[in-house]
Design a protein around this motif. Sequence first.
Motif, PDB file in Angstrom:
ATOM      1  N   GLY A 191       0.825  -1.195   0.000  1.00  0.00           N
ATOM      2  CA  GLY A 191       0.000   0.000   0.000  1.00  0.00           C
ATOM      3  C   GLY A 191       0.859   1.243   0.000  1.00  0.00           C
ATOM      4  O   GLY A 191       2.080   1.181  -0.177  1.00  0.00           O
ATOM      5  N   ILE A 192       0.208   2.387   0.219  1.00  0.00           N
ATOM      6  CA  ILE A 192       0.961   3.647   0.270  1.00  0.00           C
ATOM      7  C   ILE A 192       1.794   3.674   1.546  1.00  0.00           C
ATOM      8  O   ILE A 192       1.260   3.696   2.652  1.00  0.00           O
ATOM      9  N   GLY A 193       3.075   3.606   1.392  1.00  0.00           N
ATOM     10  CA  GLY A 193       3.966   3.681   2.554  1.00  0.00           C
ATOM     11  C   GLY A 193       4.106   2.379   3.311  1.00  0.00           C
ATOM     12  O   GLY A 193       4.660   2.385   4.413  1.00  0.00           O
ATOM     13  N   SER A 194       3.658   1.268   2.778  1.00  0.00           N
ATOM     14  CA  SER A 194       3.801   0.002   3.497  1.00  0.00           C
ATOM     15  C   SER A 194       3.966  -1.135   2.501  1.00  0.00           C
ATOM     16  O   SER A 194       3.454  -1.108   1.381  1.00  0.00           O
ATOM     17  N   ARG A 195       4.685  -2.128   2.942  1.00  0.00           N
ATOM     18  CA  ARG A 195       4.883  -3.332   2.143  1.00  0.00           C
ATOM     19  C   ARG A 195       5.210  -4.468   3.114  1.00  0.00           C
ATOM     20  O   ARG A 195       5.969  -4.290   4.058  1.00  0.00           O
ATOM     21  N   GLY A 196       4.610  -5.635   2.874  1.00  0.00           N
ATOM     22  CA  GLY A 196       4.857  -6.738   3.795  1.00  0.00           C
ATOM     23  C   GLY A 196       4.533  -8.079   3.174  1.00  0.00           C
ATOM     24  O   GLY A 196       3.886  -8.182   2.133  1.00  0.00           O
ATOM     25  N   GLN A 197       4.969  -9.099   3.866  1.00  0.00           N
ATOM     26  CA  GLN A 197       4.721 -10.480   3.449  1.00  0.00           C
ATOM     27  C   GLN A 197       4.401 -11.289   4.692  1.00  0.00           C
ATOM     28  O   GLN A 197       5.105 -11.199   5.710  1.00  0.00           O
ATOM     29  N   SER A 198       3.337 -12.099   4.645  1.00  0.00           N
ATOM     30  CA  SER A 198       2.931 -12.900   5.790  1.00  0.00           C
ATOM     31  C   SER A 198       2.684 -14.336   5.350  1.00  0.00           C
ATOM     32  O   SER A 198       2.371 -14.599   4.182  1.00  0.00           O
ATOM     33  N   SER A 199       2.814 -15.260   6.290  1.00  0.00           N
ATOM     34  CA  SER A 199       2.578 -16.672   6.001  1.00  0.00           C
ATOM     35  C   SER A 199       2.067 -17.363   7.257  1.00  0.00           C
ATOM     36  O   SER A 199       2.382 -16.965   8.381  1.00  0.00           O
ATOM     37  N   ARG A 200       1.252 -18.398   7.054  1.00  0.00           N
ATOM     38  CA  ARG A 200       0.727 -19.210   8.144  1.00  0.00           C
ATOM     39  C   ARG A 200       0.769 -20.677   7.739  1.00  0.00           C
ATOM     40  O   ARG A 200       0.402 -21.024   6.614  1.00  0.00           O
ATOM     41  N   THR A 201       1.207 -21.515   8.630  1.00  0.00           N
ATOM     42  CA  THR A 201       1.209 -22.953   8.394  1.00  0.00           C
ATOM     43  C   THR A 201       0.607 -23.651   9.607  1.00  0.00           C
ATOM     44  O   THR A 201       0.733 -23.175  10.736  1.00  0.00           O
ATOM     45  N   SER A 202      -0.057 -24.760   9.368  1.00  0.00           N
ATOM     46  CA  SER A 202      -0.628 -25.548  10.455  1.00  0.00           C
ATOM     47  C   SER A 202      -0.598 -27.015  10.083  1.00  0.00           C
ATOM     48  O   SER A 202      -0.688 -27.375   8.904  1.00  0.00           O
ATOM     49  N   SER A 203      -0.462 -27.857  11.090  1.00  0.00           N
ATOM     50  CA  SER A 203      -0.430 -29.299  10.883  1.00  0.00           C
ATOM     51  C   SER A 203      -1.146 -29.966  12.046  1.00  0.00           C
ATOM     52  O   SER A 203      -0.852 -29.679  13.209  1.00  0.00           O
ATOM     53  N   THR A 204      -2.098 -30.834  11.728  1.00  0.00           N
ATOM     54  CA  THR A 204      -2.871 -31.546  12.742  1.00  0.00           C
ATOM     55  C   THR A 204      -2.691 -33.047  12.565  1.00  0.00           C
ATOM     56  O   THR A 204      -2.955 -33.579  11.476  1.00  0.00           O
ATOM     57  N   GLN A 205      -2.239 -33.713  13.611  1.00  0.00           N
ATOM     58  CA  GLN A 205      -2.085 -35.165  13.609  1.00  0.00           C
ATOM     59  C   GLN A 205      -3.219 -35.778  14.414  1.00  0.00           C
ATOM     60  O   GLN A 205      -3.560 -35.298  15.501  1.00  0.00           O
ATOM     61  N   LEU A 206      -3.807 -36.844  13.878  1.00  0.00           N
ATOM     62  CA  LEU A 206      -4.919 -37.524  14.518  1.00  0.00           C
ATOM     63  C   LEU A 206      -4.503 -38.928  14.948  1.00  0.00           C
ATOM     64  O   LEU A 206      -3.863 -39.659  14.186  1.00  0.00           O
ATOM     65  N   PHE A 207      -4.888 -39.291  16.175  1.00  0.00           N
ATOM     66  CA  PHE A 207      -4.582 -40.613  16.730  1.00  0.00           C
ATOM     67  C   PHE A 207      -5.856 -41.200  17.334  1.00  0.00           C
ATOM     68  O   PHE A 207      -6.717 -40.464  17.840  1.00  0.00           O
ATOM     69  N   ILE A 208      -5.950 -42.520  17.335  1.00  0.00           N
ATOM     70  CA  ILE A 208      -7.075 -43.204  17.980  1.00  0.00           C
ATOM     71  C   ILE A 208      -6.541 -44.349  18.827  1.00  0.00           C
ATOM     72  O   ILE A 208      -5.518 -44.977  18.497  1.00  0.00           O
ATOM     73  N   LYS A 209      -7.201 -44.581  19.942  1.00  0.00           N
ATOM     74  CA  LYS A 209      -6.800 -45.653  20.866  1.00  0.00           C
ATOM     75  C   LYS A 209      -8.045 -46.380  21.326  1.00  0.00           C
ATOM     76  O   LYS A 209      -9.074 -45.768  21.610  1.00  0.00           O
ATOM     77  N   VAL A 210      -7.949 -47.710  21.416  1.00  0.00           N
ATOM     78  CA  VAL A 210      -9.059 -48.548  21.885  1.00  0.00           C
ATOM     79  C   VAL A 210      -8.573 -49.332  23.101  1.00  0.00           C
ATOM     80  O   VAL A 210      -7.534 -50.014  23.041  1.00  0.00           O
ATOM     81  N   GLU A 211      -9.319 -49.229  24.209  1.00  0.00           N
ATOM     82  CA  GLU A 211      -8.993 -49.941  25.433  1.00  0.00           C
ATOM     83  C   GLU A 211     -10.146 -50.873  25.807  1.00  0.00           C
ATOM     84  O   GLU A 211     -11.320 -50.562  25.592  1.00  0.00           O
ATOM     85  N   LEU A 212      -9.797 -52.003  26.379  1.00  0.00           N
ATOM     86  CA  LEU A 212     -10.799 -52.980  26.818  1.00  0.00           C
ATOM     87  C   LEU A 212     -11.195 -52.666  28.251  1.00  0.00           C
ATOM     88  O   LEU A 212     -10.367 -52.600  29.151  1.00  0.00           O
ATOM     89  N   LEU A 213     -12.496 -52.434  28.461  1.00  0.00           N
ATOM     90  CA  LEU A 213     -13.000 -52.102  29.787  1.00  0.00           C
ATOM     91  C   LEU A 213     -13.370 -53.373  30.545  1.00  0.00           C
ATOM     92  O   LEU A 213     -13.768 -54.385  29.944  1.00  0.00           O
ATOM     93  N   PRO A 214     -13.254 -53.364  31.881  1.00  0.00           N
ATOM     94  CA  PRO A 214     -13.597 -54.545  32.670  1.00  0.00           C
ATOM     95  C   PRO A 214     -15.102 -54.818  32.639  1.00  0.00           C
ATOM     96  O   PRO A 214     -15.907 -53.927  32.453  1.00  0.00           O
TER      97      PRO A 214
END
Length: 214
Positions: A191-214
């Motif tokens: 813009g007038i009097g400004s200049r910039g660069q931005s970035s965003r990254t994200s990473s989501t890991q999914l896990f599942i666990k099954v347990e035997l209940l008494p």
Amino acid sequence: QLILNVTAQELAKIRELLKQLDGAGRQLLLSLRSDAVGSSSRRGVDIDGSIHAGDTTISNGSFGHSNETRATIRVNNDRGTSTDNGNQSVRATEGMPAYISTGMTAPIQSYTFGPDGRRYYQQDYVDAVSGFYATARVNDGVVQISIDQSNNQLKGQTIATQQLQSQVSGPLGQWLPIGVISNSVSAQEQGIGSRGQSSRTSSTQLFIKVELLP
């Protein structure tokens, strides 16, 4: 009724098999874990100033009108990281589907144009929920899981959706990785009097666990 024409030895084997088939399903605890990591950065230059020449003054930023020529230059270099971890658990019977979700119902406003050219507004309600639907079976300490996971988030007047469907197997009682979801966004600002660069990254890991209940 089941009518059999078998020997006493064969009848004993069939009775033992029926006991196994008619047994109550084992109780399981299904847990879903999400580990999200994000980072963001912005680099840019902002200039606030006022240039005076004769009867003409050009200013930018917070300087306003001034009879002097002056300028301030700011260099930005910002970085940040974020984490977002969540867990969901549901009790289920082996071989039977189970579902759990949390979230909210939010109003979304939209509009259409009628035959008269006028704009007509309407309000709908949408679900922004996060949860999973899973069926698990256990055999000799190994669990087999069919899973359908979703994570919908309300962002302004839109719903950001994320879904995963998979079938996995592994040891009972251990966290099993089922997927990774990554996202990267970059933008340039000028813009007038400004200049910039931005970035965003994200990473989501999914896990599942099954347990035997008494």
